[in-house]
Design a protein around this motif. Sequence first.
Motif, PDB file in Angstrom:
ATOM      1  N   ASN A  71       0.929  -1.195  -0.149  1.00  0.00           N
ATOM      2  CA  ASN A  71      -0.170  -0.077   0.046  1.00  0.00           C
ATOM      3  C   ASN A  71       0.882   1.214   0.047  1.00  0.00           C
ATOM      4  O   ASN A  71       1.731   1.133   0.855  1.00  0.00           O
ATOM      5  CB  ASN A  71      -1.186   0.064   1.225  1.00  0.00           C
ATOM      6  CG  ASN A  71      -1.937  -0.968   1.203  1.00  0.00           C
ATOM      7  OD1 ASN A  71      -2.331  -1.611  -0.141  1.00  0.00           O
ATOM      8  ND2 ASN A  71      -2.590  -1.416   2.432  1.00  0.00           N
ATOM      9  N   ARG A  72       0.602   2.076  -0.855  1.00  0.00           N
ATOM     10  CA  ARG A  72       1.274   3.424  -0.798  1.00  0.00           C
ATOM     11  C   ARG A  72       1.334   4.061   0.243  1.00  0.00           C
ATOM     12  O   ARG A  72       2.702   4.668   0.774  1.00  0.00           O
ATOM     13  CB  ARG A  72       0.714   4.351  -2.172  1.00  0.00           C
ATOM     14  CG  ARG A  72       1.730   5.551  -2.244  1.00  0.00           C
ATOM     15  CD  ARG A  72       1.445   6.778  -3.491  1.00  0.00           C
ATOM     16  NE  ARG A  72       2.091   7.579  -3.693  1.00  0.00           N
ATOM     17  CZ  ARG A  72       2.214   8.697  -2.637  1.00  0.00           C
ATOM     18  NH1 ARG A  72       1.537   8.722  -1.709  1.00  0.00           N
ATOM     19  NH2 ARG A  72       3.378   9.428  -2.823  1.00  0.00           N
ATOM     20  N   ASP A  73       0.226   4.333   1.131  1.00  0.00           N
ATOM     21  CA  ASP A  73       0.368   5.085   2.357  1.00  0.00           C
ATOM     22  C   ASP A  73       1.320   4.363   3.366  1.00  0.00           C
ATOM     23  O   ASP A  73       2.161   5.233   3.803  1.00  0.00           O
ATOM     24  CB  ASP A  73      -1.050   5.213   2.846  1.00  0.00           C
ATOM     25  CG  ASP A  73      -1.877   3.980   3.215  1.00  0.00           C
ATOM     26  OD1 ASP A  73      -1.460   2.837   2.747  1.00  0.00           O
ATOM     27  OD2 ASP A  73      -2.558   4.080   4.171  1.00  0.00           O
ATOM     28  N   TYR A  74       1.508   3.266   3.481  1.00  0.00           N
ATOM     29  CA  TYR A  74       2.316   2.502   4.137  1.00  0.00           C
ATOM     30  C   TYR A  74       3.788   2.571   3.802  1.00  0.00           C
ATOM     31  O   TYR A  74       4.607   3.164   4.695  1.00  0.00           O
ATOM     32  CB  TYR A  74       2.306   0.966   4.367  1.00  0.00           C
ATOM     33  CG  TYR A  74       1.297   0.665   5.096  1.00  0.00           C
ATOM     34  CD1 TYR A  74       1.531  -0.026   6.592  1.00  0.00           C
ATOM     35  CD2 TYR A  74      -0.183   0.297   4.927  1.00  0.00           C
ATOM     36  CE1 TYR A  74       0.527  -0.570   7.554  1.00  0.00           C
ATOM     37  CE2 TYR A  74      -1.031  -0.111   5.822  1.00  0.00           C
ATOM     38  CZ  TYR A  74      -0.494  -0.492   7.185  1.00  0.00           C
ATOM     39  OH  TYR A  74      -1.684  -1.093   7.938  1.00  0.00           O
ATOM     40  N   GLU A  75       3.929   2.699   2.373  1.00  0.00           N
ATOM     41  CA  GLU A  75       5.269   2.987   2.170  1.00  0.00           C
ATOM     42  C   GLU A  75       5.814   4.370   2.128  1.00  0.00           C
ATOM     43  O   GLU A  75       6.858   4.676   2.745  1.00  0.00           O
ATOM     44  CB  GLU A  75       5.627   2.726   0.646  1.00  0.00           C
ATOM     45  CG  GLU A  75       5.434   0.947   0.263  1.00  0.00           C
ATOM     46  CD  GLU A  75       6.314   0.307   1.131  1.00  0.00           C
ATOM     47  OE1 GLU A  75       7.553   0.485   0.938  1.00  0.00           O
ATOM     48  OE2 GLU A  75       6.094  -0.946   1.806  1.00  0.00           O
ATOM     49  N   VAL A  76       4.758   5.242   2.113  1.00  0.00           N
ATOM     50  CA  VAL A  76       5.215   6.750   2.170  1.00  0.00           C
ATOM     51  C   VAL A  76       5.437   6.882   3.792  1.00  0.00           C
ATOM     52  O   VAL A  76       6.392   7.690   4.192  1.00  0.00           O
ATOM     53  CB  VAL A  76       4.141   7.671   1.995  1.00  0.00           C
ATOM     54  CG1 VAL A  76       4.066   8.900   2.311  1.00  0.00           C
ATOM     55  CG2 VAL A  76       3.887   7.746   0.491  1.00  0.00           C
ATOM     56  N   CYS A  77       4.845   6.378   4.809  1.00  0.00           N
ATOM     57  CA  CYS A  77       4.833   6.549   6.122  1.00  0.00           C
ATOM     58  C   CYS A  77       6.314   5.911   6.328  1.00  0.00           C
ATOM     59  O   CYS A  77       6.998   6.747   7.392  1.00  0.00           O
ATOM     60  CB  CYS A  77       3.741   6.039   6.896  1.00  0.00           C
ATOM     61  SG  CYS A  77       2.268   6.921   6.775  1.00  0.00           S
ATOM     62  N   ARG A  78       6.463   4.847   5.977  1.00  0.00           N
ATOM     63  CA  ARG A  78       7.867   4.301   6.309  1.00  0.00           C
ATOM     64  C   ARG A  78       8.988   5.145   5.785  1.00  0.00           C
ATOM     65  O   ARG A  78      10.078   5.313   6.349  1.00  0.00           O
ATOM     66  CB  ARG A  78       7.980   2.958   5.537  1.00  0.00           C
ATOM     67  CG  ARG A  78       7.052   1.743   6.152  1.00  0.00           C
ATOM     68  CD  ARG A  78       7.503   0.471   5.608  1.00  0.00           C
ATOM     69  NE  ARG A  78       6.532  -0.564   6.008  1.00  0.00           N
ATOM     70  CZ  ARG A  78       5.593  -0.979   5.645  1.00  0.00           C
ATOM     71  NH1 ARG A  78       5.417  -1.018   4.183  1.00  0.00           N
ATOM     72  NH2 ARG A  78       4.811  -2.256   6.204  1.00  0.00           N
ATOM     73  N   HIS A  79       8.683   5.656   4.587  1.00  0.00           N
ATOM     74  CA  HIS A  79       9.913   6.735   3.737  1.00  0.00           C
ATOM     75  C   HIS A  79       9.991   7.909   4.818  1.00  0.00           C
ATOM     76  O   HIS A  79      11.294   8.402   5.075  1.00  0.00           O
ATOM     77  CB  HIS A  79       9.200   7.248   2.555  1.00  0.00           C
ATOM     78  CG  HIS A  79      10.035   8.204   1.899  1.00  0.00           C
ATOM     79  ND1 HIS A  79      11.350   8.011   1.249  1.00  0.00           N
ATOM     80  CD2 HIS A  79       9.894   9.639   1.696  1.00  0.00           C
ATOM     81  CE1 HIS A  79      11.672   9.125   0.705  1.00  0.00           C
ATOM     82  NE2 HIS A  79      10.848  10.049   1.139  1.00  0.00           N
TER      83      HIS A  79
END
Length: 131
Positions: A71-79
């Motif tokens: 999920n993009r939102d998970y990846e953005v939050c990890r970033h």
Amino acid sequence: ISPLQHATAAALEEAEQSGFFDSLRTDFAAKRDILVDGLRSAGLKPSIPDGGYFVLADTSHIDAPVAAGENRDYEVCRHLIREYGVGAIPPSAFYSDEHAGMVANLARFAFCKRDEQIQDGCRRLQNLNKN
């Protein structure tokens, strides 16, 4: 009626009379405004809530690597954590798999923190504009 119920009623009455709830509302509105201003300054587009202590912000312009099937939102939050030391909550955690894509470009930021922590996080996010 139990003694605990009497105590709870008395505590709620005292809190109302002493202005506790008004003070709490004012304090959290100020914290929300610090966060909203900082997110805007970092180039994010926050949605201003009327209550609670979370702000959703549009992250569509953040170029974060997204692994296939994630999920993009998970990846953005990890970033945001890895690159800026700022933790945000991926809102799709609160959605069914079927609807998770609706919030792919959002991140949830909490302002139930000390003002200094909010300000520090906002300072760190200023680097979003430099990358």
